[in-house]
Design an enzyme around this catalytic site. Structure first.
Site, mmCIF file in Angstrom:
data_model
loop_
_atom_site.group_PDB
_atom_site.id
_atom_site.type_symbol
_atom_site.label_atom_id
_atom_site.label_comp_id
_atom_site.label_asym_id
_atom_site.label_seq_id
_atom_site.Cartn_x
_atom_site.Cartn_y
_atom_site.Cartn_z
ATOM 1 N N GLU A 70 0.739 -1.380 -0.047
ATOM 2 C CA GLU A 70 -0.031 0.367 0.603
ATOM 3 C C GLU A 70 0.409 1.089 0.512
ATOM 4 O O GLU A 70 2.907 1.126 1.106
ATOM 5 C CB GLU A 70 -1.101 -0.221 1.651
ATOM 6 N N GLU A 95 4.799 5.687 3.176
ATOM 7 C CA GLU A 95 4.404 6.674 3.324
ATOM 8 C C GLU A 95 5.346 7.306 4.863
ATOM 9 O O GLU A 95 5.671 7.256 5.755
ATOM 10 C CB GLU A 95 3.256 6.340 5.086
ATOM 11 N N ASP A 144 -2.619 12.069 -3.638
ATOM 12 C CA ASP A 144 -2.391 13.677 -3.778
ATOM 13 C C ASP A 144 -2.573 13.937 -4.605
ATOM 14 O O ASP A 144 -1.518 13.687 -5.726
ATOM 15 C CB ASP A 144 -0.834 13.933 -3.068
ATOM 16 N N ASP A 180 -11.213 10.903 -5.112
ATOM 17 C CA ASP A 180 -12.549 11.969 -5.080
ATOM 18 C C ASP A 180 -11.889 12.838 -6.087
ATOM 19 O O ASP A 180 -12.956 14.499 -5.898
ATOM 20 C CB ASP A 180 -12.287 12.171 -3.391
ATOM 21 N N THR A 218 -11.279 4.897 3.631
ATOM 22 C CA THR A 218 -9.945 5.601 4.578
ATOM 23 C C THR A 218 -10.378 7.108 4.748
ATOM 24 O O THR A 218 -11.336 6.715 4.972
ATOM 25 C CB THR A 218 -8.688 6.246 3.638
HETATM 26 C C1 LIG Z 1 -3.815 12.315 0.298
HETATM 27 S S1 LIG Z 1 -3.157 11.444 1.619
HETATM 28 C C2 LIG Z 1 -4.562 10.393 1.472
HETATM 29 C C3 LIG Z 1 -3.947 8.999 2.915
HETATM 30 C C4 LIG Z 1 -4.870 7.943 2.975
HETATM 31 N N1 LIG Z 1 -4.690 6.667 1.274
HETATM 32 C C5 LIG Z 1 -6.378 8.219 3.030
HETATM 33 O O1 LIG Z 1 -6.472 7.375 1.857
HETATM 34 O O2 LIG Z 1 -6.657 7.752 4.106
HETATM 35 C C6 LIG Z 1 -1.858 10.893 0.052
HETATM 36 C C7 LIG Z 1 -0.683 10.411 1.004
HETATM 37 O O3 LIG Z 1 0.143 9.609 -0.086
HETATM 38 C C8 LIG Z 1 1.008 10.038 0.897
HETATM 39 N N2 LIG Z 1 1.941 9.687 -0.417
HETATM 40 C C9 LIG Z 1 2.954 10.331 -1.530
HETATM 41 N N3 LIG Z 1 3.310 10.218 -2.230
HETATM 42 C C10 LIG Z 1 3.848 9.085 -1.834
HETATM 43 C C11 LIG Z 1 5.696 8.442 -1.856
HETATM 44 N N4 LIG Z 1 5.526 8.424 -3.326
HETATM 45 N N5 LIG Z 1 5.353 6.909 -1.320
HETATM 46 C C12 LIG Z 1 4.578 7.001 -0.274
HETATM 47 N N6 LIG Z 1 3.643 7.630 0.481
HETATM 48 C C13 LIG Z 1 3.768 9.023 -0.739
HETATM 49 C C14 LIG Z 1 1.272 11.453 1.494
HETATM 50 O O4 LIG Z 1 2.202 11.123 2.506
HETATM 51 C C15 LIG Z 1 -0.172 11.394 1.731
HETATM 52 O O5 LIG Z 1 -0.144 10.723 3.368
#
Ligand SMILES: C[S@@+](CC[C@H](N)C(=O)[O-])C[C@H]1O[C@@H](n2cnc3c(N)ncnc32)[C@H](O)[C@@H]1O
Length: 243
Positions: A70, A95, A144, A180, A218
């Site tokens: 994940e 993460e 993101d 979303d 999530t």
């Molecule tokens: C908008 S949040 C969504 C978090 C979770 N998946 C949820 O649905 O609640 C996006 C997450 O992806 C992480 N993220 C972004 N690019 C990443 C990467 N290259 N490797 C690991 N995590 C990453 C960010 O730090 C952030 O916590």
């Protein structure tokens, strides 16, 4: 280290050179960690942490027969749910956001999980240590969105990422995306539908409108639904041979 606002780099580069990758995430740290979060980190992180270069056999004590990844697990609720429901499967979660890692450790402790290892950084830094066909699933839930046009190139879902995902998945393995953000959804579709290594498995609208039966919402999924932006789920199957 690339500064978050430095747009001079490109993501569409040969994989395997993390220094040249644009950040696809925002902050590494958020609010100050609470004492119980710090305690969880101190108690579990060393034993659970994955380092790079990734050595899967050393990480799990043996080469895992079944492995899922994940990417960007946020608070870890989906990762913990999957790991608890699939005790015979090994899970890697990546993460960079430290507060999320601390929250995941709470789930880890509450559910007594033994089959999860965590990487506190960019998931792409793990890819070179994942052999061809080693993964049965990759989850990228609410990545993101980087909505400003000049930041779009930071989006994780790019052709080089899809190439790597296909390489790492078993034939028939699943890449599952959720977003979303309507603009990012179009962006995703524009890339996955033309990628020869994947087929979109949806047969009816419910297949993208409803959360998959084996998943849970999530934090971002709940937040966006309450704000009137329900998630779309894309389940992509790795083709046996590239079309
Ligand atoms: C908008 S949040 C969504 C978090 C979770 N998946 C949820 O649905 O609640 C996006 C997450 O992806 C992480 N993220 C972004 N690019 C990443 C990467 N290259 N490797 C690991 N995590 C990453 C960010 O730090 C952030 O916590």
């Amino acid at each position: 280290m690339i500064a978050p606002d430095d747009d001079s780099n490109e993501t569409d580069e040969a994989p395997g050179s993390p220094r040249r990758l644009l950040h696809s995430y925002g902050r590494r740290r958020g609010r100050k960690l609470k004492p119980n979060q710090t305690a969880l980190l101190e108690k579990h992180l060393d034993a659970l942490s994955v380092t790079t270069p990734l050595d899967l056999a050393a990480t799990f004590g043996r080469m895992p027969e079944r492995l899922r990844l994940e990417i960007g697990f946020g608070g870890g609720e989906h990762l913990a749910h999957q790991a608890a429901n699939n005790p015979d499967v090994s899970f890697l979660g990546a993460e960079p956001f430290m507060n999320g890692v601390a929250t995941m450790l709470r789930h880890f402790e509450q559910k007594g999980l033994r089959n999860v290892r965590l990487y506190r950084g960019d998931a792409r830094e793990l890819f070179s240590g994942i052999p061809d066909g080693a993964l049965e699933a990759i989850y990228v839930l609410h990545p993101d969105p980087w909505p400003k046009a000049r930041h779009n190139k930071r989006r994780l879902i790019q052709k080089p990422f899809l190439d790597q995902a296909r390489r790492m998945l078993k034939p028939g393995g699943e890449l599952r995306l959720a977003t979303d953000d309507p603009d990012y959804l179009i962006w995703m579709l524009q890339r996955v539908l033309i990628h020869p290594g994947f087929e979109w498995t949806a047969r009816t609208a419910d297949d993208w409108r409803l959360i998959p039966a084996d998943a849970i919402e999530t934090r971002y999924g709940i937040k966006s639904r309450l704000e009137g932006r329900p998630a779309t789920f894309l389940k992509l199957r790795r083709r046996e041979t590239a079309a």
